[in-house]
Design an enzyme around this catalytic site. Structure first.
Site, PDB file in Angstrom:
ATOM      1  N   ASP A   1       0.868  -1.169   0.000  1.00 41.33           N
ATOM      2  CA  ASP A   1       0.000   0.000   0.000  1.00 41.33           C
ATOM      3  C   ASP A   1       0.912   1.229   0.000  1.00 41.33           C
ATOM      4  O   ASP A   1       2.117   1.113   0.244  1.00 41.33           O
ATOM      5  CB  ASP A   1      -0.882  -0.049   1.250  1.00 41.33           C
ATOM      6  CG  ASP A   1      -1.711   1.200   1.436  1.00 41.33           C
ATOM      7  OD1 ASP A   1      -2.269   1.693   0.435  1.00 41.33           O
ATOM      8  OD2 ASP A   1      -1.776   1.714   2.572  1.00 41.33           O
TER       9      ASP A   1
ATOM     10  N   ASN B   1      -9.074  -1.497   3.594  1.00 41.80           N
ATOM     11  CA  ASN B   1      -9.130  -1.760   2.153  1.00 41.80           C
ATOM     12  C   ASN B   1      -7.934  -2.588   1.667  1.00 41.80           C
ATOM     13  O   ASN B   1      -7.868  -2.974   0.500  1.00 41.80           O
ATOM     14  CB  ASN B   1      -9.221  -0.454   1.357  1.00 41.80           C
ATOM     15  CG  ASN B   1      -7.999   0.423   1.527  1.00 41.80           C
ATOM     16  OD1 ASN B   1      -7.471   0.540   2.627  1.00 41.80           O
ATOM     17  ND2 ASN B   1      -7.548   1.053   0.464  1.00 41.80           N
TER      18      ASN B   1
ATOM     19  N   SER C   1      -2.531   1.422  -4.719  1.00 41.31           N
ATOM     20  CA  SER C   1      -3.006   2.462  -3.818  1.00 41.31           C
ATOM     21  C   SER C   1      -4.431   2.883  -4.124  1.00 41.31           C
ATOM     22  O   SER C   1      -4.832   2.950  -5.290  1.00 41.31           O
ATOM     23  CB  SER C   1      -2.078   3.684  -3.921  1.00 41.31           C
ATOM     24  OG  SER C   1      -2.564   4.763  -3.143  1.00 41.31           O
ATOM     25  N   GLY C   2      -5.150   3.187  -3.052  1.00 36.60           N
ATOM     26  CA  GLY C   2      -6.435   3.837  -3.194  1.00 36.60           C
ATOM     27  C   GLY C   2      -6.264   5.328  -3.387  1.00 36.60           C
ATOM     28  O   GLY C   2      -7.243   6.070  -3.495  1.00 36.60           O
TER      29      GLY C   2
ATOM     30  N   ASP D   1      -0.223   5.111   0.964  1.00 42.91           N
ATOM     31  CA  ASP D   1      -0.476   6.083   2.029  1.00 42.91           C
ATOM     32  C   ASP D   1      -0.369   5.427   3.401  1.00 42.91           C
ATOM     33  O   ASP D   1      -0.986   4.389   3.659  1.00 42.91           O
ATOM     34  CB  ASP D   1      -1.862   6.696   1.866  1.00 42.91           C
ATOM     35  CG  ASP D   1      -1.965   7.574   0.633  1.00 42.91           C
ATOM     36  OD1 ASP D   1      -1.096   7.465  -0.239  1.00 42.91           O
ATOM     37  OD2 ASP D   1      -2.920   8.360   0.544  1.00 42.91           O
TER      38      ASP D   1
ATOM     39  N   LYS E   1      -7.400  -4.037  -5.019  1.00 42.42           N
ATOM     40  CA  LYS E   1      -6.020  -4.240  -4.560  1.00 42.42           C
ATOM     41  C   LYS E   1      -5.645  -5.719  -4.630  1.00 42.42           C
ATOM     42  O   LYS E   1      -4.527  -6.075  -5.040  1.00 42.42           O
ATOM     43  CB  LYS E   1      -5.852  -3.710  -3.139  1.00 42.42           C
ATOM     44  CG  LYS E   1      -5.816  -2.195  -3.057  1.00 42.42           C
ATOM     45  CD  LYS E   1      -5.366  -1.734  -1.693  1.00 42.42           C
ATOM     46  CE  LYS E   1      -5.092  -0.244  -1.680  1.00 42.42           C
ATOM     47  NZ  LYS E   1      -4.500   0.213  -0.409  1.00 42.42           N
TER      48      LYS E   1
END
Length: 429
Positions: A190, A350, A278-279, A192, A324
């Site tokens: 991931d 997530n 990444s979201g 962030d 993801k």
């Protein structure tokens, strides 16, 4: 009639254990003292802690009459000359065969307290496990200790040691032993609050004057209280009208998580492929991909209007929880790596599907719901501690860094000479 062959009785062996101040040549000197007796070497273990040596050598018993007595006398005479202590114990056979259910237990602490080690060892024993070997992987920025354990059910051990980790404020990872641990060749992270500090969307929201509203939605989404796709649309909508130049400002202000460069650099040296999913947004992830030399990157794309301002919408499918996990599988397929040979690292709800799909899912400074469901959790703010879960030591990392630094500082004028030497080397027949 039983036709099974009877196993021969175990041979007589001699365990020689040496204690004392470590210095170069001790091991060579001991084997030189053993050489005249013609005994076979069965096993050797050596450890040095703060300059104190413990060296154990298991050899076959001498065959000549009175050989054992002579061996004892010679070894005690040798130890006196070397100013060391020696213990000579006779017995039968080799080490006992390790029991089933072999696992690696890695414990991280900053600092690592005796109470944590005591509780860990106690739980291993209560799970009917035996500690076969203990080594230190790192002394800073955290203390990392790895224990080889046999005889305990890995799932039960993981459950019991998770409680120890919470009570003792230490990080404890339990992984099945075997080749699969060394086979992991794709790491997907991931971004962030994992690869980088903070949340990019909150940086944008700060510039748009809606930080408090966006941060509140983010926290609820990361805890799993909100659907990620819906929460992302809601947050992005609040950014409508923000000048697109803010994307470049945020990209320039991104700070990598401590240890991030070391983690990626070391993995790449070892031949791993490294990806991010990444979201967040491609404007940042594409830059990170290029800066760190990553192999894969996937994120959401913010729509920018003709007036150079954010429209408050996302272009294309949203990279959410399911997205993801799908990205992990796609990266693995592209890399030719089985999903079981992957590592996933994340901190939010997530990330859960991705962590579950990977061969090893690591919750990094994660929300409680993620820590509870991941294979293991790391709660120190140093991303390179993930290396210790793979059995890589801090010393190995530092030696590789020093070697690369030495190569990079070679004067430029020597490069042609080096190239010429390389061309003159002939392949072995």
């Amino acid at each position: 009639m039983n036709t099974a062959l009877a196993l021969p009785p175990p041979a007589e062996t001699v365990l020689v254990t040496v204690y004392g101040a470590d210095r170069p040549g001790v091991t060579a000197s001991l084997f030189a003292a053993l050489e005249p007796f013609g005994v076979p070497v069965v096993d050797v273990e050596q450890v040095v802690v703060r300059g104190r040596l413990v060296l154990a050598v298991l050899v076959g018993a001498p065959e000549e009459p009175d050989g054992l007595r002579k061996l004892r006398l010679d070894l005690h005479r040798w130890a006196a000359e070397e100013r060391l202590d020696v213990e000579v114990v006779t017995g039968l056979g080799d080490n006992r065969k390790r029991r089933e259910g072999r696992t690696h237990v890695t414990v991280l602490g900053a600092p690592l307290k005796p109470s944590a080690m005591a509780a860990l060892a106690r739980e291993i024993a209560e799970c009917r496990g035996n500690i076969d070997r203990i080594v230190r992987l790192a002394k800073y920025p955290v203390t990392a200790i790895e224990l080889d354990v046999s005889g305990a059910d890995p799932d039960l051990l993981r459950e019991r040691l998770a409680r120890v980790a919470a009570e003792e404020h230490a990080d404890i990872a339990v992984q099945a032993a075997g080749l699969s641990r060394r086979a992991k060749r794709l790491v997907v992270m991931d971004v962030d609050s994992t690869l980088i500090e903070g949340e990019v969307i909150e940086e944008l929201a700060d510039r748009a004057g809606c930080l408090e509203a966006v941060a509140g939605i983010t926290q609820r989404a990361m805890r799993g209280e909100l659907d990620f796709a819906g929460s992302l649309r809601e947050r992005v909508a609040l950014l409508e009208g923000l000048d697109a130049g803010a994307l470049e400002e945020v990209r320039a202000s991104v700070r990598l998580m401590p240890g991030a460069r070391t983690l990626v650099r070391t993995l790449k040296r070892l031949g791993y492929l490294v990806g991010i999913v990444s979201g967040g947004f491609t404007h940042v992830t594409d830059s990170l991909r290029d800066e760190l030399g990553l192999d894969f990157a996937l994120a959401n794309t913010l729509e920018i209007g003709e007036d150079g301002k954010l429209t408050g919408r996302v272009v294309g499918p949203i990279v959410d929880r399911a997205g993801k996990a799908a990205a992990l599988r796609e990266f693995a397929e592209a890399a030719g790596v089985p999903v079981t040979d992957t590592v996933a690292i994340g901190d939010g709800a997530n990330d859960l599907d991705m962590l579950a799909a990977a061969g090893l899912g690591v919750a990094f400074n994660a929300k409680p719901v993620v820590r509870e469901q991941a294979d293991t959790a790391v709660n120190v703010p140093f991303l390179d501690t993930i290396l210790y879960l793979l059995g890589i030591t801090r010393e190995e990392v530092e030696v590789a860094d020093a070697t690369e630094e030495a190569i990079e500082t070679v004067p430029a004028e020597t490069a042609p000479k080096k190239a010429q030497r390389a061309r003159n080397v002939q392949p072995a027949a």
